[in-house]
Design a protein around this motif. Structure first.
Motif, PDB file in Angstrom:
ATOM      1  N   VAL A   7       0.753  -1.168  -0.323  1.00 21.50           N
ATOM      2  CA  VAL A   7       0.025   0.077   0.057  1.00 21.50           C
ATOM      3  C   VAL A   7       0.996   1.232   0.053  1.00 21.50           C
ATOM      4  O   VAL A   7       1.958   1.271   0.791  1.00 21.50           O
ATOM      5  CB  VAL A   7      -0.916   0.097   1.101  1.00 21.50           C
ATOM      6  CG1 VAL A   7      -1.888   1.332   1.305  1.00 21.50           C
ATOM      7  CG2 VAL A   7      -1.865  -1.094   1.185  1.00 21.50           C
ATOM      8  N   HIS A   9       1.013   5.478   0.155  1.00 17.09           N
ATOM      9  CA  HIS A   9       0.479   6.563   0.533  1.00 17.09           C
ATOM     10  C   HIS A   9       1.264   7.952  -0.123  1.00 17.09           C
ATOM     11  O   HIS A   9       2.504   7.928   0.127  1.00 17.09           O
ATOM     12  CB  HIS A   9       0.599   6.950   1.996  1.00 17.09           C
ATOM     13  CG  HIS A   9      -0.164   5.997   3.033  1.00 17.09           C
ATOM     14  ND1 HIS A   9      -1.621   5.861   3.234  1.00 17.09           N
ATOM     15  CD2 HIS A   9       0.122   4.616   3.280  1.00 17.09           C
ATOM     16  CE1 HIS A   9      -1.752   4.691   4.169  1.00 17.09           C
ATOM     17  NE2 HIS A   9      -0.908   4.072   3.908  1.00 17.09           N
ATOM     18  N   GLU A  13      -3.334  10.643  -0.400  1.00 21.20           N
ATOM     19  CA  GLU A  13      -4.260   9.400  -1.263  1.00 21.20           C
ATOM     20  C   GLU A  13      -3.455   7.986  -1.047  1.00 21.20           C
ATOM     21  O   GLU A  13      -2.215   7.968  -0.847  1.00 21.20           O
ATOM     22  CB  GLU A  13      -3.714   9.846  -2.758  1.00 21.20           C
ATOM     23  CG  GLU A  13      -4.163   8.488  -3.697  1.00 21.20           C
ATOM     24  CD  GLU A  13      -3.882   9.015  -5.213  1.00 21.20           C
ATOM     25  OE1 GLU A  13      -3.070   9.915  -5.457  1.00 21.20           O
ATOM     26  OE2 GLU A  13      -4.160   8.252  -6.381  1.00 21.20           O
ATOM     27  N   LYS A  14      -4.375   6.990  -1.000  1.00 24.22           N
ATOM     28  CA  LYS A  14      -3.948   5.690  -0.582  1.00 24.22           C
ATOM     29  C   LYS A  14      -4.405   4.715  -1.777  1.00 24.22           C
ATOM     30  O   LYS A  14      -5.397   4.584  -2.087  1.00 24.22           O
ATOM     31  CB  LYS A  14      -4.910   5.239   0.635  1.00 24.22           C
ATOM     32  CG  LYS A  14      -4.089   4.022   1.172  1.00 24.22           C
ATOM     33  CD  LYS A  14      -4.862   3.642   2.636  1.00 24.22           C
ATOM     34  CE  LYS A  14      -4.593   2.363   3.139  1.00 24.22           C
ATOM     35  NZ  LYS A  14      -5.189   2.037   4.687  1.00 24.22           N
ATOM     36  N   ARG A  15      -3.392   4.038  -2.087  1.00 16.39           N
ATOM     37  CA  ARG A  15      -3.588   3.109  -3.288  1.00 16.39           C
ATOM     38  C   ARG A  15      -2.752   1.714  -3.051  1.00 16.39           C
ATOM     39  O   ARG A  15      -1.711   1.663  -2.594  1.00 16.39           O
ATOM     40  CB  ARG A  15      -2.773   3.648  -4.700  1.00 16.39           C
ATOM     41  CG  ARG A  15      -3.162   2.812  -5.727  1.00 16.39           C
ATOM     42  CD  ARG A  15      -2.689   3.499  -7.016  1.00 16.39           C
ATOM     43  NE  ARG A  15      -3.294   4.806  -7.241  1.00 16.39           N
ATOM     44  CZ  ARG A  15      -2.792   5.591  -8.337  1.00 16.39           C
ATOM     45  NH1 ARG A  15      -2.222   5.301  -9.056  1.00 16.39           N
ATOM     46  NH2 ARG A  15      -3.729   6.636  -8.353  1.00 16.39           N
ATOM     47  N   CYS A  16      -3.593   0.712  -3.112  1.00 18.77           N
ATOM     48  CA  CYS A  16      -3.178  -0.750  -3.157  1.00 18.77           C
ATOM     49  C   CYS A  16      -2.665  -1.221  -4.351  1.00 18.77           C
ATOM     50  O   CYS A  16      -3.152  -1.235  -5.466  1.00 18.77           O
ATOM     51  CB  CYS A  16      -4.346  -1.572  -2.446  1.00 18.77           C
ATOM     52  SG  CYS A  16      -3.889  -3.398  -2.293  1.00 18.77           S
ATOM     53  N   GLU A  86       3.111  -0.990   4.056  1.00 19.79           N
ATOM     54  CA  GLU A  86       2.677   0.267   3.918  1.00 19.79           C
ATOM     55  C   GLU A  86       3.890   1.293   3.667  1.00 19.79           C
ATOM     56  O   GLU A  86       4.815   1.335   4.504  1.00 19.79           O
ATOM     57  CB  GLU A  86       1.882   1.061   4.999  1.00 19.79           C
ATOM     58  CG  GLU A  86       0.435   0.033   5.080  1.00 19.79           C
ATOM     59  CD  GLU A  86      -0.617   0.871   5.822  1.00 19.79           C
ATOM     60  OE1 GLU A  86      -0.328   2.082   6.289  1.00 19.79           O
ATOM     61  OE2 GLU A  86      -1.630   0.561   5.999  1.00 19.79           O
ATOM     62  N   GLU A  88       5.018   5.106   2.470  1.00 21.17           N
ATOM     63  CA  GLU A  88       4.658   6.575   2.253  1.00 21.17           C
ATOM     64  C   GLU A  88       5.603   7.215   1.397  1.00 21.17           C
ATOM     65  O   GLU A  88       6.937   7.081   1.713  1.00 21.17           O
ATOM     66  CB  GLU A  88       4.553   7.322   3.381  1.00 21.17           C
ATOM     67  CG  GLU A  88       3.919   8.747   3.568  1.00 21.17           C
ATOM     68  CD  GLU A  88       3.556   9.481   4.789  1.00 21.17           C
ATOM     69  OE1 GLU A  88       3.405  10.637   4.810  1.00 21.17           O
ATOM     70  OE2 GLU A  88       3.576   8.707   6.164  1.00 21.17           O
TER      71      GLU A  88
END
Length: 623
Positions: A7, A9, A13-16, A86, A88
């Motif tokens: 994931v 960030h 905006e968060k996108r898998c 995750e 970023e």
């Protein structure tokens, strides 16, 4: 190690991205996925971003700068049974300097870091300062300012001097009210001193006053022509010259959507425009006027500072404006789902759009991509003339009498005298029907011969279509037609092809037969009768139907009287054993994606597909 879900960030905006396998993943692969997300914000190089990951061991964020660190983090995540990784993305502060990523990584690992928004603001300030220090900034001279006042509108709207409100990132300049001494020395880009006049102004001494004034005005237009900023964002600056008031409205609307506010329009005419903020008491205003020679529309005054509470509910977004944004998606897929378009728009402008507005926008985007239905018919005669010019061996008729017909065509050169005819409904604004004639070649492949677009399917339109088909294809052979037993083509065939045979499509016959007489005990003997190559087998199959259900037998005797539907009774001229019209149905399905297009776009798509098909078969035959 077990796979984990990646994931990313970036700026809220968060996108898998999907599952990643630690054994085969690297920092470079993650950076590639991060750049895909950050590219829309102007970050498209590896040196412009940092990758940070939360270390679950000590609850701290660390910079991901090596595969060794990546494997270490993977190990910690697996040991704590975490299934999500995750990452970023943080922009680099001042990426112009080579050591900026390294220094920022060291600061970040020590717990010293800036938010992404602050980094973006500082970078914008730095770029603006660098640009102002390396380029020659030239404000309009007093002569140019007076000249624009003479060339613009009557000036009835108030023109309030705009003050710089200190808002970073907009870069709007104050109105051109500052007087500059034309004789002051200015250093040019080559380091030489010269006057503030343009390099070609030496020749102005040979011009009269009117020519010199026009040259000065033209130079101003070239220098202040409105352009998008480097980051692709619309920003207004006093003195900008746009094409016309429509262009001015478009740019202003983009600014309104980006900053999420609405306006009260005082004047909106071809020669002037004046608007204020919708909130009472807010000093924001914009003022523009047309140049007298109608070669532009310039921004006379602009106060960009708001003293009100901007709210999203006031932003007015029309379906026409949205259509321009989504036409790229509609080009790829004309039937793209409304839910996908709504998600795209909400990510783009952070506004919730009603579903009905999105439906209207998609329809307007289709018009932008494929053309207007109402204008498509206007160009049919020109389209026919273009086809004749490009391919003299083809024919394209638009409600006119035939003058001459080509001597050679695919039907005469290599097709059996067997033609399927059928019509399908169009799905555009004006609907209508498309009639088609489909032949069969010696390899049992389908060969589309002709198509006809008409308002309605009746005996008259079928007669017109078959008349031209007869004139084009008649070579003395007896032709066999197959259709779905509709009365309209059946009435037209005897008048246009008196010597032609006719077969009924057994698939359509059985569809009507099965409405009242369904079941496998009747279906099997029906198809046995249809495929019988001699009368004896046909009679045996009919006997089975009669023994099973007398009503079914009587239906076939009554409804099929006078029709050729069994193979044993078919003519032997065309040497084709088909008892169905599947070739026409295949063609209708083949052109299904184009049946909602404007007529000209639809015909051109069909023609292009046919040319590709014919060329492919020709190359196969040569091989």
């Amino acid at each position: 190690m077990s796979p984990m879900e990646l994931v990313i960030h970036f700026k809220g905006e968060k996108r898998c991205v999907g599952l990643i396998y630690p054994e085969s993943y690297s920092v470079d692969k993650i950076r590639v996925e991060a750049l895909k997300i950050a590219r829309v914000h102007g970050l498209n190089e590896a040196g412009q971003i940092l990758l940070t990951v939360m270390n679950p061991d000590n609850k701290a964020k660390v910079v991901l700068d090596s595969d060794f660190g990546l494997n270490r983090l993977f190990g910690i995540h697996n040991s704590m049974d975490l299934n999500t990784f995750e990452v970023e993305v943080v922009p680099v502060l001042y990426p112009q300097y080579p050591d900026s990523p390294l220094l920022q990584s060291l600061m970040f690992n020590l717990g010293i870091h800036l938010p992404s928004e602050a980094i973006t603001t500082l970078n914008d300030q730095f770029n603006r300062a660098e640009h102002q220090s390396t380029s020659k900034v030239r404000h309009p001279t007093k002569d140019e300012d007076d000249l624009l006042s003479n060339w613009s509108g009557d000036g009835e709207e108030p023109t309030v001097p705009a003050e710089d409100d200190g808002e970073e990132g907009d870069g709007e300049q104050p109105p051109p009210t500052v007087s500059v001494d034309d004789t002051a020395p200015v250093e040019d880009s080559d380091g030489n001193e010269g006057n503030q006049h343009d390099s070609d102004s030496d020749a102005d001494i040979f011009l009269d006053d009117d020519s010199r004034e026009f040259q000065m005005f033209r130079n101003y237009l070239e220098k202040h022509e409105y352009k998008l900023d480097a980051d692709g964002v619309h920003r207004l600056r006093v003195g900008d010259v746009l094409r016309d008031v429509s262009h001015f409205r478009e740019v202003l609307h983009e600014v309104m959507v980006r900053k999420e506010f609405n306006i009260n329009i005082k004047y909106s005419e071809l020669r002037r425009y004046y608007a204020t903020c919708k909130e009472p008491g807010c000093p924001w205003f914009v003022n523009g006027a047309r140049l007298n020679d109608r070669n532009g529309f310039w921004l006379r005054g602009y106060h960009k500072k708001h003293e009100c509470m901007l709210t999203k509910k006031y932003v007015k977004v029309t379906s026409t404006w949205i259509a321009e944004m989504i036409k790229g998606h509609v080009t790829i897929d004309a039937n793209v789902k409304i839910s996908l378009l709504r998600t795209y728009i909400q990510e783009k402008i952070r506004l919730k759009i009603e579903k009905l507005t999105m439906y209207r926008a998609r329809e307007k985007a289709r018009v932008l991509v494929n053309g207007d239905h109402s204008k498509g018919y206007e160009k049919l005669f020109q389209y026919a003339a273009t086809i004749h010019q490009a391919d003299p061996g083809a024919i394209c008729k638009v409600l006119c009498d035939a003058v001459s017909y080509p001597e050679n065509n695919d039907f005469l050169n290599g097709c059996r005298p067997f033609t399927g005819i059928d019509g399908c409904h169009l799905k555009g604004k004006y609907v209508g029907v498309l009639l088609a004639a489909i032949a069969t070649d010696a390899n049992k492949g389908i060969v589309p011969l002709a198509v006809c677009v008409c308002e309605i399917e009746n005996t008259e339109t079928w007669t017109w279509f078959l008349e031209h088909l007869h004139n084009y294809l008649n070579d003395g052979r007896q032709v066999t037609f197959i259709s779905d037993r509709q009365k309209r083509p059946l009435n037209a065939i005897p008048n246009t092809w008196p010597s032609a045979y006719h077969r009924a499509c057994c698939r359509h016959v059985y569809a009507n037969f099965a409405k009242d007489h369904a079941g496998a005990k009747l279906r099997n003997p029906f198809w046995r009768a249809a495929k019988s190559s001699n009368r004896h087998d046909f009679n045996e199959a009919m006997t089975l139907i009669k023994e099973e259900k007398i009503a079914a037998y009587n239906w076939l005797e009554r409804e099929m009287q006078g029709y050729t539907w069994s193979m044993h009774a078919c003519d032997r001229n065309c040497k084709v054993e088909r008892t169905d019209n599947n070739a026409s149905e295949c063609f209708n399905s083949w052109i299904l994606p184009y049946r909602d297009r404007p007529v000209l776009s639809m015909l051109e798509e069909i023609r292009c597909r046919l040319m590709k098909r014919f060329t492919k078969r020709k190359n196969e035959a040569k091989a």
